[in-house]
Motif scaffolding. Structure first.
Motif, PDB file in Angstrom:
ATOM      1  N   MET A  72       1.808  -3.039  -3.867  1.00  9.72           N
ATOM      2  CA  MET A  72       0.963  -3.366  -3.040  1.00  9.72           C
ATOM      3  C   MET A  72      -0.454  -2.822  -3.964  1.00  9.72           C
ATOM      4  SD  MET A  72      -0.310  -5.335   0.857  1.00  9.72           S
ATOM      5  CE  MET A  72      -0.676  -3.676   1.212  1.00  9.72           C
ATOM      6  N   HIS A  73      -0.851  -1.330  -3.162  1.00  6.41           N
ATOM      7  CA  HIS A  73      -2.035  -0.549  -3.517  1.00  6.41           C
ATOM      8  C   HIS A  73      -1.900  -0.574  -4.681  1.00  6.41           C
ATOM      9  CE1 HIS A  73      -2.947  -0.064   0.689  1.00  6.41           C
ATOM     10  NE2 HIS A  73      -1.443  -0.080   0.913  1.00  6.41           N
ATOM     11  N   LEU A  74      -1.114  -0.208  -5.247  1.00 10.98           N
ATOM     12  CA  LEU A  74      -1.122   0.473  -6.819  1.00 10.98           C
ATOM     13  C   LEU A  74      -0.937  -0.653  -7.750  1.00 10.98           C
ATOM     14  CD1 LEU A  74      -0.610   3.232  -8.349  1.00 10.98           C
ATOM     15  CD2 LEU A  74       1.781   2.722  -8.277  1.00 10.98           C
ATOM     16  N   GLY A  75      -0.582  -1.641  -7.765  1.00  8.94           N
ATOM     17  CA  GLY A  75      -0.693  -2.782  -8.334  1.00  8.94           C
ATOM     18  C   GLY A  75      -1.997  -3.501  -9.124  1.00  8.94           C
ATOM     19  N   LEU A  76      -1.610  -4.309  -9.998  1.00  5.77           N
ATOM     20  CA  LEU A  76      -2.838  -5.379 -10.548  1.00  5.77           C
ATOM     21  C   LEU A  76      -3.349  -6.152  -9.983  1.00  5.77           C
ATOM     22  CD1 LEU A  76      -2.620  -4.140 -14.618  1.00  5.77           C
ATOM     23  CD2 LEU A  76      -3.677  -2.727 -13.009  1.00  5.77           C
ATOM     24  N   GLY A  77      -2.367  -6.740  -9.733  1.00  7.48           N
ATOM     25  CA  GLY A  77      -2.520  -8.158  -9.383  1.00  7.48           C
ATOM     26  C   GLY A  77      -2.770  -9.737 -10.366  1.00  7.48           C
ATOM     27  N   GLY A  78      -2.481  -9.299 -11.001  1.00  5.86           N
ATOM     28  CA  GLY A  78      -3.328  -9.837 -12.037  1.00  5.86           C
ATOM     29  C   GLY A  78      -2.111 -11.431 -11.681  1.00  5.86           C
ATOM     30  N   ASN A  79      -1.255 -11.755 -11.614  1.00  8.20           N
ATOM     31  CA  ASN A  79      -0.811 -12.793 -11.671  1.00  8.20           C
ATOM     32  C   ASN A  79      -0.839 -13.330 -10.009  1.00  8.20           C
ATOM     33  OD1 ASN A  79       0.689 -15.456 -10.742  1.00  8.20           O
ATOM     34  ND2 ASN A  79       2.721 -14.400 -12.197  1.00  8.20           N
ATOM     35  N   ARG A  80      -1.838 -14.502  -9.773  1.00 11.14           N
ATOM     36  CA  ARG A  80      -2.021 -14.849  -8.315  1.00 11.14           C
ATOM     37  C   ARG A  80      -0.829 -16.308  -7.681  1.00 11.14           C
ATOM     38  NH1 ARG A  80      -5.655 -20.555  -8.675  1.00 11.14           N
ATOM     39  NH2 ARG A  80      -5.285 -20.307  -7.190  1.00 11.14           N
ATOM     40  N   TYR A  81      -0.039 -16.195  -7.988  1.00 10.99           N
ATOM     41  CA  TYR A  81       1.592 -16.468  -7.245  1.00 10.99           C
ATOM     42  C   TYR A  81       2.480 -15.563  -7.127  1.00 10.99           C
ATOM     43  CZ  TYR A  81      -1.024 -20.457  -9.471  1.00 10.99           C
ATOM     44  OH  TYR A  81      -1.816 -21.911  -9.785  1.00 10.99           O
ATOM     45  N   SER A  82       2.171 -14.066  -7.354  1.00  6.17           N
ATOM     46  CA  SER A  82       3.152 -13.142  -7.259  1.00  6.17           C
ATOM     47  C   SER A  82       2.785 -12.264  -7.085  1.00  6.17           C
ATOM     48  CB  SER A  82       4.430 -13.214  -8.695  1.00  6.17           C
ATOM     49  OG  SER A  82       3.877 -13.029 -10.164  1.00  6.17           O
ATOM     50  N   PRO A 115       2.093  -8.018  -7.311  1.00  4.99           N
ATOM     51  CA  PRO A 115       2.370  -6.974  -8.095  1.00  4.99           C
ATOM     52  C   PRO A 115       3.844  -5.610  -8.170  1.00  4.99           C
ATOM     53  CG  PRO A 115      -0.269  -6.301  -7.027  1.00  4.99           C
ATOM     54  CD  PRO A 115       1.147  -7.488  -6.727  1.00  4.99           C
ATOM     55  N   PHE A 116       4.131  -5.409  -8.819  1.00  5.91           N
ATOM     56  CA  PHE A 116       5.403  -4.697  -9.367  1.00  5.91           C
ATOM     57  C   PHE A 116       4.923  -3.040  -9.644  1.00  5.91           C
ATOM     58  CE2 PHE A 116       4.262  -7.583 -13.168  1.00  5.91           C
ATOM     59  CZ  PHE A 116       4.982  -6.141 -14.391  1.00  5.91           C
ATOM     60  N   ILE A 117       5.858  -2.105  -9.504  1.00  4.06           N
ATOM     61  CA  ILE A 117       5.997  -1.210  -9.677  1.00  4.06           C
ATOM     62  C   ILE A 117       6.396  -1.302 -11.479  1.00  4.06           C
ATOM     63  CG2 ILE A 117       6.610   1.561 -10.267  1.00  4.06           C
ATOM     64  CD1 ILE A 117       5.578   0.581  -7.472  1.00  4.06           C
ATOM     65  N   GLY A 118       5.057  -0.068 -12.113  1.00  5.67           N
ATOM     66  CA  GLY A 118       5.505  -0.299 -13.612  1.00  5.67           C
ATOM     67  C   GLY A 118       4.899  -1.335 -14.084  1.00  5.67           C
ATOM     68  N   GLU A 119       3.688  -2.155 -13.756  1.00  4.93           N
ATOM     69  CA  GLU A 119       3.083  -2.665 -14.022  1.00  4.93           C
ATOM     70  C   GLU A 119       2.272  -2.924 -15.017  1.00  4.93           C
ATOM     71  OE1 GLU A 119       0.298  -6.889 -12.454  1.00  4.93           O
ATOM     72  OE2 GLU A 119       1.091  -5.054 -11.037  1.00  4.93           O
ATOM     73  N   GLN A 148      -6.778   0.806 -12.986  1.00  2.00           N
ATOM     74  CA  GLN A 148      -6.091   0.956 -12.030  1.00  2.00           C
ATOM     75  C   GLN A 148      -7.595   1.224 -10.007  1.00  2.00           C
ATOM     76  OE1 GLN A 148      -2.706   2.753 -12.960  1.00  2.00           O
ATOM     77  NE2 GLN A 148      -1.635   1.437 -11.354  1.00  2.00           N
ATOM     78  N   GLU A 149      -7.160   0.724  -9.265  1.00  2.00           N
ATOM     79  CA  GLU A 149      -8.564  -0.043  -8.909  1.00  2.00           C
ATOM     80  C   GLU A 149      -7.674   0.195  -7.892  1.00  2.00           C
ATOM     81  OE1 GLU A 149     -12.592  -1.362  -6.020  1.00  2.00           O
ATOM     82  OE2 GLU A 149     -12.057  -2.231  -8.511  1.00  2.00           O
ATOM     83  N   LEU A 150      -7.577   1.776  -6.264  1.00  2.00           N
ATOM     84  CA  LEU A 150      -6.162   1.160  -5.552  1.00  2.00           C
ATOM     85  C   LEU A 150      -7.236   0.304  -4.426  1.00  2.00           C
ATOM     86  CD1 LEU A 150      -4.842   4.727  -5.466  1.00  2.00           C
ATOM     87  CD2 LEU A 150      -4.269   3.185  -6.478  1.00  2.00           C
ATOM     88  N   ASN A 183      -2.436  12.198  -9.360  1.00  2.00           N
ATOM     89  CA  ASN A 183      -2.086  10.450 -10.221  1.00  2.00           C
ATOM     90  C   ASN A 183      -2.177   9.298  -8.890  1.00  2.00           C
ATOM     91  OD1 ASN A 183       0.845  10.637  -9.273  1.00  2.00           O
ATOM     92  ND2 ASN A 183       1.227  11.253 -10.909  1.00  2.00           N
ATOM     93  N   ASN A 184      -2.323   8.825  -8.911  1.00  2.00           N
ATOM     94  CA  ASN A 184      -2.489   7.406  -8.165  1.00  2.00           C
ATOM     95  C   ASN A 184      -1.040   6.949  -7.508  1.00  2.00           C
ATOM     96  OD1 ASN A 184      -5.062   6.554  -8.715  1.00  2.00           O
ATOM     97  ND2 ASN A 184      -4.689   4.887  -9.571  1.00  2.00           N
ATOM     98  N   ILE A 185      -0.234   6.631  -8.072  1.00  2.00           N
ATOM     99  CA  ILE A 185       0.947   6.536  -7.744  1.00  2.00           C
ATOM    100  C   ILE A 185       1.478   7.472  -6.728  1.00  2.00           C
ATOM    101  CG2 ILE A 185       3.083   8.279  -9.000  1.00  2.00           C
ATOM    102  CD1 ILE A 185       4.519   5.174  -8.795  1.00  2.00           C
ATOM    103  N   HIS A 186       1.415   8.644  -6.672  1.00  2.00           N
ATOM    104  CA  HIS A 186       1.111   9.762  -5.881  1.00  2.00           C
ATOM    105  C   HIS A 186      -0.023   9.631  -4.362  1.00  2.00           C
ATOM    106  CE1 HIS A 186       3.982  13.227  -7.192  1.00  2.00           C
ATOM    107  NE2 HIS A 186       4.053  12.010  -8.479  1.00  2.00           N
ATOM    108  N   ARG A 187      -1.101   9.928  -4.596  1.00  2.00           N
ATOM    109  CA  ARG A 187      -2.166   9.188  -4.066  1.00  2.00           C
ATOM    110  C   ARG A 187      -1.619   8.091  -3.334  1.00  2.00           C
ATOM    111  NH1 ARG A 187      -5.292   9.678  -8.380  1.00  2.00           N
ATOM    112  NH2 ARG A 187      -6.545  11.287  -8.714  1.00  2.00           N
ATOM    113  N   VAL A 188      -1.110   6.754  -3.529  1.00  2.00           N
ATOM    114  CA  VAL A 188      -1.341   5.669  -3.153  1.00  2.00           C
ATOM    115  C   VAL A 188       0.595   6.512  -1.697  1.00  2.00           C
ATOM    116  CG1 VAL A 188       1.412   4.648  -4.361  1.00  2.00           C
ATOM    117  CG2 VAL A 188      -1.075   3.320  -3.025  1.00  2.00           C
ATOM    118  N   HIS A 189       0.858   7.015  -1.891  1.00  2.00           N
ATOM    119  CA  HIS A 189       2.057   7.319  -0.711  1.00  2.00           C
ATOM    120  C   HIS A 189       1.584   8.265   0.506  1.00  2.00           C
ATOM    121  CE1 HIS A 189       5.425   6.762  -3.980  1.00  2.00           C
ATOM    122  NE2 HIS A 189       5.677   5.855  -2.928  1.00  2.00           N
ATOM    123  N   ALA A 190      -0.213   8.447   0.754  1.00  2.00           N
ATOM    124  CA  ALA A 190      -0.162   8.773   1.359  1.00  2.00           C
ATOM    125  C   ALA A 190      -0.368   8.740   2.776  1.00  2.00           C
ATOM    126  CB  ALA A 190      -1.867   9.580   0.756  1.00  2.00           C
TER     127      ALA A 190
END
Length: 326
Positions: A148-158, A160-164, A179-181, A245-252
């Motif tokens: 939710m924090h990391l993904g791009l969220g480009g699809n308005r119906y689903s 984000p997912f890891i590895g997007e 990627q903008e957290l 990196n972002n995936i480490h930052r987002v776990h803070a």
């Protein structure tokens, strides 16, 4: 990167080297999965890329798990934490600990994925699990919040997912991903919660219609546990937090902790509506003490897997575990 901390990481948890050497494979429907038939000192996978199953001293393939008769079966699903990133050997995972200590005559198989969300985990369980199982234990929830924090969220119906970004680069030839957290965070939370409700409801409807019992456990995450850190955790988490990196930052903790009450309460209510037993490992006393439980902010040690296995075993022992939802 702090090289000294990195060296300590491999000294304290040498299994990291085996984890990092395992590549990913693109896989139909679940998108990507750890490589199949991977062999190393501490981590080995079956013919489909799931963690090897060990029971009574023998390796059991997924095909053999499907074919075995006259025995109760259970599956454990989840993300990389349940797959066993963090355990010192294949024997240390939840499923194999259950096979070693289970008192109910149940054969357990681990269908945990790496870098997955709950949609991918549910799909994997439908693709790879036998139709006839008696117990379905799902330990997850963390990666959906991370995405939710990391993904791009480009699809308005689903959600984000890891590895997007890797998906977009591979499938669409996109070379640069911005990627903008925290962007559109409430919108992505709404999508996330809708997807989580859908996945839990689908699993409940399908598995319970076939006579299985279903348990959902909120996975333990260090940013959600009020824990006294061990010496090992202090060093390992210090290294994890130092990686820029972002995936480490987002776990803070300052990013993840504010969502904890809202998110876990919502999932608890979903489970109650769907007649799914519920447990939050973040409130389990075993995770709050001074023992070494985490190798970073999301993956857990052999001792943590032992606690999760003990809890799943206790659940499978009881026909009515309604107190899990209170």
């Amino acid at each position: 990167m702090n090289t000294t901390n990195a060296n300590v990481r491999y000294q304290l948890a040498p299994q990291f080297a085996d984890v990092e050497r395992q590549s990913y494979e693109w896989r139909a429907y679940v998108m990507r999965q750890g490589s199949s038939n991977y062999r190393s000192t501490s981590l080995n996978t079956d013919e489909c890329g799931f963690r090897v199953c060990i029971a009574n001293g023998h390796h059991i393939s997924l095909g053999e798990f499907h074919d075995v008769k006259n025995i109760k079966k259970g599956i454990v699903i989840g993300n990389s934490s349940i797959f066993g990133v963090g355990t010192s050997s294949d024997h240390g995972t939840v499923s194999n600990r259950l096979n070693a200590t289970d008192t109910n005559g149940i054969l357990w198989y681990n269908l945990g994925l790496r870098a997955s969300n709950m949609t991918q985990e549910r799909i994997a369980s439908e693709l790879y699990a036998p139709k006839e199982i008696e117990y379905f234990a799902w330990i997850s929830g963390g990666n959906d919040m991370v995405a939710m924090h990391l993904g791009l969220g480009g699809n308005r119906y689903s959600p984000p997912f890891i590895g997007e970004p890797a998906y977009l680069k591979t499938m669409n030839g996109v070379s640069e991903i911005s990627q903008e957290l925290g962007r559109d965070i409430e919108k992505k939370y709404h999508l996330l919660l809708g997807a989580v409700e859908r996945e839990i409801e689908l699993v409940s409807l399908y598995r319970r219609s076939l006579g299985a019992r279903v348990l959902f456990c909120m996975q333990p995450m260090l940013s959600w546990v009020d824990k006294v850190l061990s010496v090992e955790e202090t060093q390992l988490v210090g290294y994890f937090d130092s990686v820029q990196n972002n995936i480490h930052r987002v776990h803070a903790q300052n990013i993840m902790r504010p969502w904890y009450d809202r998110y876990t309460k919502a999932i608890e209510n979903i489970c109650r509506r769907c007649a799914v037993d519920y447990l939050d490992f973040n409130t389990h006393p075993g995770f709050r003490g001074p023992d070494w439980m985490f190798i970073d902010r999301i993956h857990v040690t052999d001792r943590a897997h032992a606690i999760m296995a003990e809890t799943v075993n206790e659940w499978s022992n009881k026909m009515n575990y309604s107190h899990f939802t209170k």
